[in-house]
Design a protein around this motif. Sequence first.
Motif, PDB file in Angstrom:
ATOM      1  N   GLY A 199      -0.232   4.818 -11.199  1.00  0.00           N
ATOM      2  CA  GLY A 199      -0.457   3.864 -10.126  1.00  0.00           C
ATOM      3  C   GLY A 199       0.828   3.372  -9.488  1.00  0.00           C
ATOM      4  N   ILE A 225       3.344   5.082  -8.720  1.00  0.00           N
ATOM      5  CA  ILE A 225       3.791   6.033  -7.697  1.00  0.00           C
ATOM      6  C   ILE A 225       3.364   5.543  -6.327  1.00  0.00           C
ATOM      7  CG2 ILE A 225       3.547   8.398  -6.824  1.00  0.00           C
ATOM      8  CD1 ILE A 225       5.216   8.195  -9.346  1.00  0.00           C
ATOM      9  N   GLY A 226       2.079   5.192  -6.204  1.00  0.00           N
ATOM     10  CA  GLY A 226       1.580   4.714  -4.921  1.00  0.00           C
ATOM     11  C   GLY A 226       2.233   3.428  -4.482  1.00  0.00           C
ATOM     12  N   THR A 227       2.456   2.508  -5.434  1.00  0.00           N
ATOM     13  CA  THR A 227       3.056   1.226  -5.092  1.00  0.00           C
ATOM     14  C   THR A 227       4.518   1.388  -4.683  1.00  0.00           C
ATOM     15  OG1 THR A 227       1.616   0.180  -6.722  1.00  0.00           O
ATOM     16  CG2 THR A 227       3.461  -1.112  -5.914  1.00  0.00           C
ATOM     17  N   ASP A 253      -4.900   1.355  -7.565  1.00  0.00           N
ATOM     18  CA  ASP A 253      -3.632   2.000  -7.209  1.00  0.00           C
ATOM     19  C   ASP A 253      -3.565   3.436  -7.720  1.00  0.00           C
ATOM     20  OD1 ASP A 253      -2.824  -0.229  -5.897  1.00  0.00           O
ATOM     21  OD2 ASP A 253      -1.111  -0.670  -7.170  1.00  0.00           O
ATOM     22  N   SER A 254      -4.098   3.672  -8.905  1.00  0.00           N
ATOM     23  CA  SER A 254      -4.115   5.035  -9.435  1.00  0.00           C
ATOM     24  C   SER A 254      -4.998   5.935  -8.583  1.00  0.00           C
ATOM     25  CB  SER A 254      -4.610   5.026 -10.885  1.00  0.00           C
ATOM     26  OG  SER A 254      -3.729   4.293 -11.707  1.00  0.00           O
ATOM     27  N   GLN A 293      -5.634   5.480  -5.419  1.00  0.00           N
ATOM     28  CA  GLN A 293      -4.953   5.672  -4.142  1.00  0.00           C
ATOM     29  C   GLN A 293      -3.767   6.624  -4.277  1.00  0.00           C
ATOM     30  OE1 GLN A 293      -5.315   1.969  -1.370  1.00  0.00           O
ATOM     31  NE2 GLN A 293      -4.915   1.166  -3.410  1.00  0.00           N
ATOM     32  N   THR A 294      -3.130   6.647  -5.443  1.00  0.00           N
ATOM     33  CA  THR A 294      -2.042   7.591  -5.665  1.00  0.00           C
ATOM     34  C   THR A 294      -2.542   9.025  -5.599  1.00  0.00           C
ATOM     35  OG1 THR A 294      -0.810   6.000  -7.010  1.00  0.00           O
ATOM     36  CG2 THR A 294      -0.243   8.316  -7.283  1.00  0.00           C
ATOM     37  N   LEU A 327      -2.616   9.868  -2.017  1.00  0.00           N
ATOM     38  CA  LEU A 327      -1.263   9.965  -1.465  1.00  0.00           C
ATOM     39  C   LEU A 327      -0.617  11.302  -1.820  1.00  0.00           C
ATOM     40  CD1 LEU A 327       1.383   7.147  -1.633  1.00  0.00           C
ATOM     41  CD2 LEU A 327       2.012   9.480  -2.154  1.00  0.00           C
ATOM     42  N   VAL A 328      -0.629  11.633  -3.110  1.00  0.00           N
ATOM     43  CA  VAL A 328       0.005  12.876  -3.555  1.00  0.00           C
ATOM     44  C   VAL A 328      -0.707  14.083  -2.951  1.00  0.00           C
ATOM     45  CG1 VAL A 328       0.525  14.302  -5.573  1.00  0.00           C
ATOM     46  CG2 VAL A 328       0.853  11.822  -5.682  1.00  0.00           C
ATOM     47  N   ALA A 375      -1.143   4.955   0.671  1.00  0.00           N
ATOM     48  CA  ALA A 375       0.224   4.518   0.382  1.00  0.00           C
ATOM     49  C   ALA A 375       0.431   3.059   0.762  1.00  0.00           C
ATOM     50  CB  ALA A 375       1.221   5.403   1.126  1.00  0.00           C
ATOM     51  N   ALA A 400      -1.943   0.682  -1.420  1.00  0.00           N
ATOM     52  CA  ALA A 400      -1.551   0.627  -2.831  1.00  0.00           C
ATOM     53  C   ALA A 400      -0.380  -0.321  -3.019  1.00  0.00           C
ATOM     54  CB  ALA A 400      -1.186   2.023  -3.335  1.00  0.00           C
TER      55      ALA A 400
END
Length: 488
Positions: free
Chosen positions: A48, A50-52, A181-182, A184-185, A188-189, A335, A338
Amino acid sequence: MSSNLIFFIIVAYFGMLVAVSFYTARGADTHAFFTANKRSPWWLVAFGMIGTSISGVTFISVPGEVGSGQFAYFQFVLGNLVGYFIIATVLLPLYYRLNLISIYTYLEKRFGFWSYKTGAFFFLVSRTVGAAFRLFLAAAVLQIGLFDDWGVPFEINVLITIVLIWVITFKGGIKTIIWTDSLQTIFLVSAVIISVVLIGRELGLSAGGLLQTVKDSDYSRVFFFDNPKDSKYFFKKFFAGMFIAIAMTGLDQDLMQKNLTCKNLKEAQKNMFSFCLVFVVINLLFLTLGALLYLYSTREGISLPARADYLFPTLALKHFGALAGISFLLGIIAASYASADSALAALTTSFCIDFLEFGKRPETERLRLKTIVHLSFSFLLFIVILIFNKINDQSVVSAVFTAAGYTYGPLLGLYAFGLFTKLPVRDRFVPFICLASPILCYIINTHSQEWLNGYQFGFELLILNGALTFLGLLLVSKRLPVETIVKM
């Protein structure tokens, strides 16, 4: 992409996030809002983060910066890694040993009341400005892709954005954010990988050909050692990256609050080290994406937008196919949100713990005050975003780190003085030192080329600010007898 398709994607995406937030927030009290009951799995926190950490700034501005800065940003990323190592081995052990909820309570234990309130105040300013910058990016993309076609003004767009974040976070706080957040990551990735692959296909390149094309282009230069006055100079970028990582992650309630939800120090450190590995790979992907965007624009004769930040959204939404547009849209929303949802929870946590003394209040009163504070910071973010929309005239990635240099510098100086000296300070003077340092920093930065033989400050402005704060604290410190220092 049609505006109706974009609208459908947004509704589906946020419907999923709201469902997850309500599920994870079941039975949450204020303790769960602030600490997730210290039961978060370390691998979930790492993913999570990563996104933040990356946020919409990286998603849009880092590819855009490749046009003028090439891959110089990766020097900054290398510095980040050293900073993250220091966080994992120095700051996290301190926070866990003191069993902190707000990391700024350390300043009260080390220096006193006014130092504590000053540190918390600078975090509130720093994170409010940073979150507003990031949400501005998301709102700008939605304006281009959706609301302009519908004739909806930017202000209504921003209001919708803030309301959605509030709905996701108002009940579960950090307990919910660890999970959203996880999720959303993942988007994002996936978005950046899909974007790189699709643009490579547009250019007719295989995976190997894509990498070779980027390597052979004028955009792929990473290291700059030739001109110390240049903002891309290696040591300026590297040390700025190191200290910004320490300040904007290790001294930031938002990022550290996630780490402090792990069961123990060992799991928090595993989270930080595993996060570093993914962080490097993701940033390389963003830089590769930036080079591909410029190469594609040149080949197709596409005029570059006035702001480099708008290159990726313009191409993704107006020139590439539907899949690229959908991937981009989900990536930038993931992104930005998050980062923003956790910022809102962290701002609420810091204000409640650091200024409202939550530990001394009954649960019913804590719930009421937490709701008021949460709403108030949501409204504040709305106002700051509108102000930024009026005055911003530079790349957002530069704007964020320039602002960070002024607002996180006093925090860096305070913690450095606390950790690396044993000297007490005259606590009542600390707020004045921390206010004077950014002002002096601004004056020096404004006249640096005149006073320093053409030298131009970049992200290392943070280091200067922290050093000025450290020096100021030294001037107001209390000298100890030699025998006292020896005993320490």
